[in-house]
Scaffold this active site. Structure first.
Site, PDB file in Angstrom:
ATOM      1  CD  GLU A 263     -16.339  50.584  36.430  1.00  0.00           C
ATOM      2  OE1 GLU A 263     -16.706  51.517  37.161  1.00  0.00           O
ATOM      3  OE2 GLU A 263     -15.949  50.746  35.256  1.00  0.00           O
ATOM      4  CG  ASP A 311     -18.278  58.869  41.413  1.00  0.00           C
ATOM      5  OD1 ASP A 311     -18.369  59.851  40.658  1.00  0.00           O
ATOM      6  OD2 ASP A 311     -17.235  58.573  42.023  1.00  0.00           O
ATOM      7  CB  CYS A 338     -16.786  64.779  37.713  1.00  0.00           C
ATOM      8  SG  CYS A 338     -17.112  63.524  36.469  1.00  0.00           S
TER       9      CYS A 338
HETATM   10  N1  SAH Z   1     -16.660  55.712  42.103  1.00  0.00           N
HETATM   11  C1  SAH Z   1     -15.402  55.444  41.485  1.00  0.00           C
HETATM   12  C2  SAH Z   1     -15.409  55.603  39.952  1.00  0.00           C
HETATM   13  C3  SAH Z   1     -16.026  56.851  39.420  1.00  0.00           C
HETATM   14  S1  SAH Z   1     -15.649  57.229  37.732  1.00  0.00           S
HETATM   15  C4  SAH Z   1     -14.313  56.278  42.100  1.00  0.00           C
HETATM   16  O1  SAH Z   1     -14.587  57.249  42.798  1.00  0.00           O
HETATM   17  O2  SAH Z   1     -13.134  55.952  41.906  1.00  0.00           O
HETATM   18  C5  SAH Z   1     -16.961  56.546  36.842  1.00  0.00           C
HETATM   19  C6  SAH Z   1     -16.848  55.064  36.588  1.00  0.00           C
HETATM   20  O3  SAH Z   1     -17.993  54.681  35.834  1.00  0.00           O
HETATM   21  C7  SAH Z   1     -15.631  54.615  35.773  1.00  0.00           C
HETATM   22  O4  SAH Z   1     -14.956  53.611  36.483  1.00  0.00           O
HETATM   23  C8  SAH Z   1     -16.241  54.063  34.477  1.00  0.00           C
HETATM   24  O5  SAH Z   1     -15.520  52.951  33.970  1.00  0.00           O
HETATM   25  C9  SAH Z   1     -17.620  53.650  34.926  1.00  0.00           C
HETATM   26  N2  SAH Z   1     -18.666  53.590  33.909  1.00  0.00           N
HETATM   27  C10 SAH Z   1     -18.792  54.326  32.775  1.00  0.00           C
HETATM   28  N3  SAH Z   1     -19.931  54.026  32.134  1.00  0.00           N
HETATM   29  C11 SAH Z   1     -20.550  53.069  32.872  1.00  0.00           C
HETATM   30  C12 SAH Z   1     -21.780  52.345  32.724  1.00  0.00           C
HETATM   31  N4  SAH Z   1     -22.591  52.562  31.690  1.00  0.00           N
HETATM   32  N5  SAH Z   1     -22.109  51.452  33.670  1.00  0.00           N
HETATM   33  C13 SAH Z   1     -21.297  51.221  34.733  1.00  0.00           C
HETATM   34  N6  SAH Z   1     -20.121  51.874  34.920  1.00  0.00           N
HETATM   35  C14 SAH Z   1     -19.746  52.784  34.004  1.00  0.00           C
END
Ligand code: SAH
Length: 386
Positions: A263, A311, A338
């Site tokens: 993350e 995700d 999404c």
């Molecule tokens: N699976 C989790 C979060 C999904 S939302 C849930 O269901 O609650 C997508 C997440 O990706 C967010 O927390 C965002 O901070 C993270 N994110 C965005 N860009 C990213 C990247 N380049 N690498 C890793 N995480 C990222």
């Protein structure tokens, strides 16, 4: 029964499908996913909501100055910076509507000056409230244009007295001219800086800046579906990419040998590590970084995963991530999306390199809006790591 909202006509735009019968909304979303994924599979029937109102566990109230030192508060009109004074939003948790109304009252009573974007004066920009659907705990973030917050103690006292379910109040500083609500620096004014909720049998601490799915009823269905698609037996090494506060990783950990979560948001990673401890889950490791960078390093080092959940945000996965995913050659990939268009783009990338879409199913996480979530299972044709 369809409900109507007086603020829709005023241009709120938060729910573009409001007024359309719910069954029709579901058909429309199904048709969109069916069309986008037509070359890969026949998607299963969309998972709808039984009671599709007041589902949102997060609500934002924005402020702008009005004559005589007063202010207006509400939701920004679609595509503009005009505030529609929405009260009793049909999508938001009823208690959050009440909390935000009480918080706006407290701000008025404490004479907190509202930020004027054009003049660059004043302090208060937004308030963001979240409620744990299972625990009833509420967090309140007060977004200010600058760090110095005179009257913060009076405000905090007033709002926590009016709303005893508030477990934390945080000041978030956003000094940029941006449509993003929150900034990067925070100060805890009351409580611990996070709220606790329960999801799929685990407890989760959630900081104000960390992502948390906004529809808790549908999130449990979404994760159950993702887990079903993964078909974990207890022997797998698993990656949860774009893992947020670790919700999928910690749900999967009980059914897998080991789980790695990745993350980008440091605050969310902190929550995820804390959440592992809170639930006494020991077979999970969280890394803070870009999912593409982290997976590339792991793949180059010869690390392999049997099952990968991803995700990503609406923009989908990066090419670096997808290339590294191919290299790490998981048997199963469960893609939670999404953003249907970026999902179709990423599926095409993976399908060209040998993955086959096994199942797909849309989930209505956002009733009365045009948005739709989708879970997809991809499999490597010959199974096993080669
Ligand atoms: N699976 C989790 C979060 C999904 S939302 C849930 O269901 O609650 C997508 C997440 O990706 C967010 O927390 C965002 O901070 C993270 N994110 C965005 N860009 C990213 C990247 N380049 N690498 C890793 N995480 C990222």
């Amino acid at each position: 029964m369809e409900k109507s909202c007086p603020f829709q006509k005023q241009g709120c735009g938060g729910c573009s499908f409001l007024g359309m019968p719910y069954a029709e909304q579901l058909l429309k979303k199904q048709a969109r996913i069916d069309a986008l994924l037509a070359s890969f599979c026949v998607p299963e029937e969309i998972v709808g909501m039984d009671e599709p109102y007041h589902y949102r566990n997060k609500a934002v109230l924005s402020f702008s100055p009005a004559p005589k030192g007063r202010f207006v508060s509400g939701i920004f009109a679609a595509g503009s910076h005009q505030i529609i004074p929405v009260a009793d939003c049909l999508l938001q948790d009823k208690q959050l509507n009440e909390v935000l109304a009480a918080a706006a009252d407290a701000a008025a009573k404490c004479h907190i000056p509202v930020h004027d974007e054009d003049r660059g004066t004043g302090l208060l920009r937004h308030m963001v409230a979240r409620r744990g659907a299972k625990t009833g705990e509420i967090s309140l973030a007060v977004v200010t244009a600058s760090p110095v917050f005179p009257g913060s103690r009076d405000f905090t006292n007033a709002v926590t007295k009016a709303c005893p379910d508030i477990v934390t109040v945080v000041q978030n500083v956003n000094s940029r001219r941006t449509s993003a609500v929150m900034g990067d620096t925070e100060k805890v004014l009351f409580g611990k800086g996070f709220l606790t909720d329960e999801l799929c049998g685990n407890r989760f601490c959630i900081s104000t800046r960390a992502f948390y799915q906004v529809n808790p009823v549908q999130t449990e269905k979404l994760y159950a579906l993702a887990l079903e698609y993964a078909g974990l037996t207890g022997n797998e090494t698993v990656l949860d990419a774009y893992c947020g506060i670790g919700t999928i990783a910690l749900t999967a950990a009980k059914k897998a040998k080991a789980v790695a979560g990745v993350e980008l948001n440091a605050e969310a990673v902190k929550n995820a590590r804390y959440n592992a401890k809170l639930n006494k889950i020991k077979n999970v490791v969280f890394t803070c970084g870009d999912a593409g960078d982290v997976l590339e390093t792991a793949a180059d080092a010869g690390e392999r995963f049997d099952t990968v959940f991803l995700d990503p945000p609406r923009e989908g996965a990066s090419e670096k991530f997808l290339k590294s995913l191919i290299k790490s050659a998981p048997v199963r990939i469960v893609y939670v999306s999404c953003g249907p268009e970026t999902l179709a783009r990423d599926l095409a990338f993976l399908a060209k390199r040998g993955y086959r879409v096994g199942r797909a199913r849309p989930v209505d996480m956002f009733p009365h809006t045009e948005h739709v979530e989708c879970v997809v299972l991809l499999e490597r044709p010959h199974g096993g790591n080669s």
